[in-house]
Scaffold this motif. Structure first.
Motif, PDB file in Angstrom:
ATOM      1  N   CYS A  38     -38.607   0.980  78.446  1.00  0.00           N
ATOM      2  CA  CYS A  38     -38.415   2.188  77.718  1.00  0.00           C
ATOM      3  C   CYS A  38     -38.843   3.330  78.945  1.00  0.00           C
ATOM      4  O   CYS A  38     -38.453   4.178  78.643  1.00  0.00           O
ATOM      5  N   ALA A  39     -39.853   2.500  79.438  1.00  0.00           N
ATOM      6  CA  ALA A  39     -40.514   3.975  80.640  1.00  0.00           C
ATOM      7  C   ALA A  39     -39.232   4.648  81.955  1.00  0.00           C
ATOM      8  O   ALA A  39     -38.950   6.157  81.782  1.00  0.00           O
ATOM      9  N   GLU A  40     -38.293   3.469  82.285  1.00  0.00           N
ATOM     10  CA  GLU A  40     -37.087   3.564  83.145  1.00  0.00           C
ATOM     11  C   GLU A  40     -36.298   4.714  82.097  1.00  0.00           C
ATOM     12  O   GLU A  40     -35.347   5.144  82.933  1.00  0.00           O
ATOM     13  N   GLU A  41     -36.586   4.305  80.404  1.00  0.00           N
ATOM     14  CA  GLU A  41     -34.663   5.356  80.275  1.00  0.00           C
ATOM     15  C   GLU A  41     -35.398   6.795  80.521  1.00  0.00           C
ATOM     16  O   GLU A  41     -34.512   7.572  80.293  1.00  0.00           O
ATOM     17  N   ILE A  42     -36.589   6.859  80.034  1.00  0.00           N
ATOM     18  CA  ILE A  42     -36.844   8.010  80.005  1.00  0.00           C
ATOM     19  C   ILE A  42     -36.872   8.670  81.589  1.00  0.00           C
ATOM     20  O   ILE A  42     -36.409   9.710  81.246  1.00  0.00           O
ATOM     21  N   VAL A  43     -37.095   7.949  82.639  1.00  0.00           N
ATOM     22  CA  VAL A  43     -37.255   8.616  83.819  1.00  0.00           C
ATOM     23  C   VAL A  43     -35.835   8.927  84.283  1.00  0.00           C
ATOM     24  O   VAL A  43     -35.802   9.950  84.898  1.00  0.00           O
ATOM     25  N   LEU A  44     -35.083   7.666  84.537  1.00  0.00           N
ATOM     26  CA  LEU A  44     -33.795   8.166  84.009  1.00  0.00           C
ATOM     27  C   LEU A  44     -33.177   9.442  84.121  1.00  0.00           C
ATOM     28  O   LEU A  44     -32.749  10.769  84.197  1.00  0.00           O
ATOM     29  N   ARG A  45     -33.734   9.841  82.496  1.00  0.00           N
ATOM     30  CA  ARG A  45     -33.349  10.360  81.573  1.00  0.00           C
ATOM     31  C   ARG A  45     -33.877  12.145  82.392  1.00  0.00           C
ATOM     32  O   ARG A  45     -32.561  13.349  82.459  1.00  0.00           O
ATOM     33  N   ASP A  46     -35.446  11.921  82.163  1.00  0.00           N
ATOM     34  CA  ASP A  46     -36.131  13.592  82.740  1.00  0.00           C
ATOM     35  C   ASP A  46     -35.273  13.846  84.516  1.00  0.00           C
ATOM     36  O   ASP A  46     -35.845  15.083  85.022  1.00  0.00           O
ATOM     37  N   ILE A  47     -35.558  12.475  85.289  1.00  0.00           N
ATOM     38  CA  ILE A  47     -36.174  12.773  86.920  1.00  0.00           C
ATOM     39  C   ILE A  47     -34.679  12.319  87.401  1.00  0.00           C
ATOM     40  O   ILE A  47     -33.608  13.764  88.130  1.00  0.00           O
ATOM     41  N   VAL A  48     -34.562  11.165  87.210  1.00  0.00           N
ATOM     42  CA  VAL A  48     -32.765  11.157  88.172  1.00  0.00           C
ATOM     43  C   VAL A  48     -32.057  11.788  88.176  1.00  0.00           C
ATOM     44  O   VAL A  48     -31.021  11.713  88.753  1.00  0.00           O
ATOM     45  N   TYR A  49     -31.423  11.556  86.737  1.00  0.00           N
ATOM     46  CA  TYR A  49     -29.935  12.462  86.244  1.00  0.00           C
ATOM     47  C   TYR A  49     -30.088  14.156  85.543  1.00  0.00           C
ATOM     48  O   TYR A  49     -29.511  13.308  84.660  1.00  0.00           O
ATOM     49  N   THR A  50     -30.952  14.634  86.573  1.00  0.00           N
ATOM     50  CA  THR A  50     -30.903  15.190  86.313  1.00  0.00           C
ATOM     51  C   THR A  50     -30.529  16.565  86.598  1.00  0.00           C
ATOM     52  O   THR A  50     -30.288  16.055  88.019  1.00  0.00           O
TER      53      THR A  50
END
Length: 127
Positions: free
Chosen positions: A115-127
C-alpha cells in the motif's frame, strides 16, 4: 595547417580537431554521485526516459540527473518506511503479534508495504 586544439573566447570552450577535420567542443559532465541507484531511483529514471524525455535530457546535460535520481530514491524509501510504520502502529501490528503469529505479522507488514509503495509511486516517482 590547422591547430589540434583551440580556445574560443566568445563562448569559453576548448575545441579539439577530430579526424574528420571538424572541431568538437571538449565537454565533460560534472562528477556524479558514485552510489548505486536503488529501486525507486531506477524506476524514476525509466519513467523519465519513457515519458519525460526533455526533462531527462535537461537533467542529464546539466549534470543534475544523478542528484535528482538519488533524491527521489532516498525520499521514496523514507516515505515508504514512514507509511509502513504509521499503518502498523494504527492497526496494532507490533512485536507481540510477531511473537504470537509470525506468519500473520509478515502478511500484514507485506500488505502495508504494498500500500505504501502504491502511494509513493503515484506521489513521488511518477510525477
Amino acid at each position: 595547417m590547422m591547430k589540434d586544439k583551440y580556445y574560443n573566447e566568445a563562448n569559453g570552450l576548448h575545441y579539439t580537431l577530430a579526424e574528420d577535420g571538424c572541431y568538437y567542443p571538449d565537454l565533460e559532465l560534472p562528477p556524479q554521485d558514485p552510489r548505486p541507484l536503488g529501486k525507486y531511483g531506477l524506476m524514476r529514471k525509466h519513467y523519465l526516459l519513457e515519458h519525460r524525455k526533455v526533462q531527462f535530457t535537461i537533467l542529464l546535460t546539466s549534470g543534475k540527473l544523478s542528484a535528482e535520481l538519488h533524491r527521489v530514491d532516498d525520499e521514496a524509501r523514507d516515505m515508504v518506511n514512514e507509511i509502513v510504520a504509521q499503518m502498523a502502529a494504527k492497526e496494532g501490528t507490533d512485536g507481540a503479534l510477531k511473537m504470537r503469529d509470525q506468519m500473520r505479522w509478515v502478511g500484514l507488514m507485506n500488505n502495508y508495504k504494498a500500500c505504501a509503495e502504491e502511494i509513493v509511486l503515484r506521489d513521488i516517482v511518477y510525477t
